[in-house]
Design a protein around this motif. Structure first.
Motif, mmCIF file in Angstrom:
data_model
loop_
_atom_site.group_PDB
_atom_site.id
_atom_site.type_symbol
_atom_site.label_atom_id
_atom_site.label_comp_id
_atom_site.label_asym_id
_atom_site.label_seq_id
_atom_site.Cartn_x
_atom_site.Cartn_y
_atom_site.Cartn_z
ATOM 1 N N ASP A 83 -5.131 -1.711 10.542
ATOM 2 C CA ASP A 83 -4.999 -3.134 10.834
ATOM 3 C C ASP A 83 -4.115 -3.850 9.826
ATOM 4 O O ASP A 83 -3.753 -5.007 10.027
ATOM 5 N N PHE A 84 -3.785 -3.160 8.732
ATOM 6 C CA PHE A 84 -2.912 -3.722 7.703
ATOM 7 C C PHE A 84 -1.621 -2.905 7.597
ATOM 8 O O PHE A 84 -1.018 -2.806 6.530
ATOM 9 N N SER A 85 -1.198 -2.342 8.709
ATOM 10 C CA SER A 85 -0.060 -1.413 8.699
ATOM 11 C C SER A 85 1.220 -2.043 8.182
ATOM 12 O O SER A 85 2.083 -1.351 7.643
ATOM 13 N N GLU A 86 1.338 -3.385 8.316
ATOM 14 C CA GLU A 86 2.576 -4.036 7.876
ATOM 15 C C GLU A 86 2.750 -4.013 6.360
ATOM 16 O O GLU A 86 3.832 -4.309 5.848
ATOM 17 N N TYR A 87 1.708 -3.654 5.625
ATOM 18 C CA TYR A 87 1.783 -3.665 4.170
ATOM 19 C C TYR A 87 2.054 -2.287 3.564
ATOM 20 O O TYR A 87 2.210 -2.174 2.341
ATOM 21 N N PHE A 88 2.122 -1.251 4.386
ATOM 22 C CA PHE A 88 2.402 0.083 3.858
ATOM 23 C C PHE A 88 3.886 0.237 3.584
ATOM 24 O O PHE A 88 4.730 -0.237 4.350
ATOM 25 N N ILE A 89 4.205 0.908 2.480
ATOM 26 C CA ILE A 89 5.595 1.199 2.163
ATOM 27 C C ILE A 89 5.748 2.698 1.940
ATOM 28 O O ILE A 89 4.802 3.388 1.568
ATOM 29 N N ILE A 92 0.878 -1.170 0.000
ATOM 30 C CA ILE A 92 0.000 0.000 0.000
ATOM 31 C C ILE A 92 0.915 1.219 0.000
ATOM 32 O O ILE A 92 1.758 1.377 0.881
ATOM 33 N N GLU A 93 0.752 2.087 -0.997
ATOM 34 C CA GLU A 93 1.681 3.194 -1.192
ATOM 35 C C GLU A 93 0.902 4.483 -1.454
ATOM 36 O O GLU A 93 -0.225 4.455 -1.958
ATOM 37 N N LYS A 94 1.517 5.604 -1.079
ATOM 38 C CA LYS A 94 0.917 6.933 -1.306
ATOM 39 C C LYS A 94 -0.417 7.073 -0.581
ATOM 40 O O LYS A 94 -1.322 7.778 -1.021
ATOM 41 N N ASN A 95 -0.529 6.399 0.560
ATOM 42 C CA ASN A 95 -1.705 6.479 1.422
ATOM 43 C C ASN A 95 -1.251 6.601 2.875
ATOM 44 O O ASN A 95 -0.235 6.006 3.257
ATOM 45 N N PRO A 96 -2.011 7.325 3.704
ATOM 46 C CA PRO A 96 -1.681 7.366 5.130
ATOM 47 C C PRO A 96 -2.068 6.041 5.795
ATOM 48 O O PRO A 96 -3.058 5.408 5.412
ATOM 49 N N ILE A 97 -1.294 5.628 6.778
ATOM 50 C CA ILE A 97 -1.540 4.332 7.412
ATOM 51 C C ILE A 97 -2.895 4.273 8.096
ATOM 52 O O ILE A 97 -3.520 3.211 8.180
ATOM 53 N N CYS A 98 -3.395 5.420 8.528
ATOM 54 C CA CYS A 98 -4.673 5.418 9.252
ATOM 55 C C CYS A 98 -5.854 5.049 8.369
ATOM 56 O O CYS A 98 -6.959 4.817 8.878
ATOM 57 N N ILE A 99 -5.665 4.941 7.067
ATOM 58 C CA ILE A 99 -6.764 4.495 6.212
ATOM 59 C C ILE A 99 -7.029 3.005 6.402
ATOM 60 O O ILE A 99 -8.146 2.530 6.195
ATOM 61 N N GLY A 156 -1.119 3.092 20.455
ATOM 62 C CA GLY A 156 -0.699 1.710 20.678
ATOM 63 C C GLY A 156 0.798 1.570 20.537
ATOM 64 O O GLY A 156 1.553 2.525 20.734
ATOM 65 N N GLN A 157 1.247 0.381 20.163
ATOM 66 C CA GLN A 157 2.674 0.103 20.058
ATOM 67 C C GLN A 157 3.208 0.546 18.704
ATOM 68 O O GLN A 157 2.659 0.203 17.660
ATOM 69 N N SER A 158 4.278 1.327 18.718
ATOM 70 C CA SER A 158 4.855 1.852 17.484
ATOM 71 C C SER A 158 5.703 0.796 16.786
ATOM 72 O O SER A 158 6.168 -0.160 17.380
ATOM 73 N N ARG A 159 5.889 0.986 15.494
ATOM 74 C CA ARG A 159 6.797 0.130 14.727
ATOM 75 C C ARG A 159 7.231 0.888 13.485
ATOM 76 O O ARG A 159 6.632 1.886 13.092
ATOM 77 N N LYS A 160 8.305 0.411 12.847
ATOM 78 C CA LYS A 160 8.816 1.048 11.640
ATOM 79 C C LYS A 160 8.275 0.340 10.402
ATOM 80 O O LYS A 160 8.058 -0.860 10.403
ATOM 81 N N LEU A 161 8.096 1.129 9.353
ATOM 82 C CA LEU A 161 7.677 0.561 8.079
ATOM 83 C C LEU A 161 8.848 -0.122 7.398
ATOM 84 O O LEU A 161 10.001 0.255 7.585
ATOM 85 N N ARG A 162 8.517 -1.117 6.576
ATOM 86 C CA ARG A 162 9.543 -1.730 5.748
ATOM 87 C C ARG A 162 9.718 -0.919 4.469
ATOM 88 O O ARG A 162 8.771 -0.364 3.947
ATOM 89 N N ARG A 163 10.946 -0.849 3.990
ATOM 90 C CA ARG A 163 11.215 -0.167 2.729
ATOM 91 C C ARG A 163 10.877 -1.093 1.571
ATOM 92 O O ARG A 163 10.807 -2.309 1.739
#
Length: 286
Positions: free
Chosen positions: A210-216, A200-207, A265-272
């Protein structure tokens, strides 16, 4: 991130294209990666020559194409024989009517979908990008199902970056995050449940938190994050603030920032992007 992007067009000679490949190899050695794009690279006279040159150098090579030339099985076989590490294409809707509202090319839906089917049948790794627009956002689930039916197992969802004609026609193309959200989540649930790899690209994670691990993060090295994207002051309290780019500045002009919803909640870093799997996404692991 793609290390080297090479535009295969009628304006570039084969010698000039080879020099670009050689420069990429000098800069990054065997870790080099070349992305062939256009226009449409597969219709250019030097396409097969430069693709074979890249592969002969042992460099990872990806192709961006509309897949229409692969509608012809003989051509799809020639593409498959090049053994690209990934082929990227786009589908703008689940039907010809929706897709061709964007392409403005009759029969392009039939040609692209059959081209994709021919390539996946030959074992070619294909990633399909779905650009979310006003005319297709309500059909994201149906489009995802169509892509899966074509044999594709890697999908990307991106929002419009409004430049050129996209900016001129922004009011008729762009859509609010709150309108997109339920349809995107349904599409993500389907893709995730069918073990597709997802970006998922060019979108804010808050959209779709629950799928935050797929944002780049934005993968175009020529795009200025500061000039292209915008966030609200409230985003500073979001657990994804350091990694989320927000929305495009032109989205803000149209709709404001009220649909941005800080997450707790608990923070994490996005994968490149380079941490994605070889076929262009993140493996579903739910």
């Amino acid at each position: 991130m793609v290390s080297g992007e090479i535009s295969v067009s009628k304006h570039n000679s084969i010698d000039a294209l080879k020099r670009e490949v050689d420069l990429e190899l000098e800069r990054n050695g065997q870790g080099s990666s070349v992305d062939l794009f256009g226009g449409e690279p597969t219709i250019q006279p030097h396409f097969f020559d430069i693709a074979n040159y890249v592969k002969a150098k042992g460099i990872r090579c990806r192709l961006a194409t509309n897949a229409r030339t692969s509608y012809y099985k003989e051509f799809a076989k020639r593409i498959a024989d090049l053994r690209f590490d990934l082929i990227r294409t786009s589908l703008y809707g689940h039907t010809a009517e929706v897709h061709e509202q964007t392409t403005q090319v009759p029969k392009s839906f039939e040609q692209t979908t059959q081209g994709i089917r021919n390539l996946t049948a030959l074992g070619v790794p294909v990633l399909v990008n779905v650009v979310i627009l006003k005319n297709n956002y309500q059909y994201l689930l149906e489009t995802t199902k169509r892509i899966h039916d074509l044999g594709v197992r890697s999908i990307k969802f991106s929002s419009l970056i409004m430049t050129g004609n996209g900016y001129t026609n922004r009011a008729s193309l762009a859509v609010k995050l709150s309108d997109i959200q339920p349809h995107l989540i349904d599409a993500l649930k389907f893709a995730d449940g069918h073990k597709m790899t997802i970006q998922i690209e060019k979108n804010p994670i808050c959209i779709a938190p629950d799928f935050s691990e797929y944002f780049i993060k934005e993968s175009d090295p020529k795009m200025s994050i500061e000039k292209t994207f915008s966030k609200s002051d409230e985003c500073k309290g979001c657990i994804f603030d350091n990694d989320c780019q927000g929305v495009s500045v032109h989205y803000e002009e149209l709709f404001g920032l009220s649909d941005l919803r800080p997450q707790t909640g608990q923070s994490r870093k996005l994968r490149r992007p380079e941490q994605a799997t070889g076929d262009g996404g993140f493996r579903a692991a739910r």
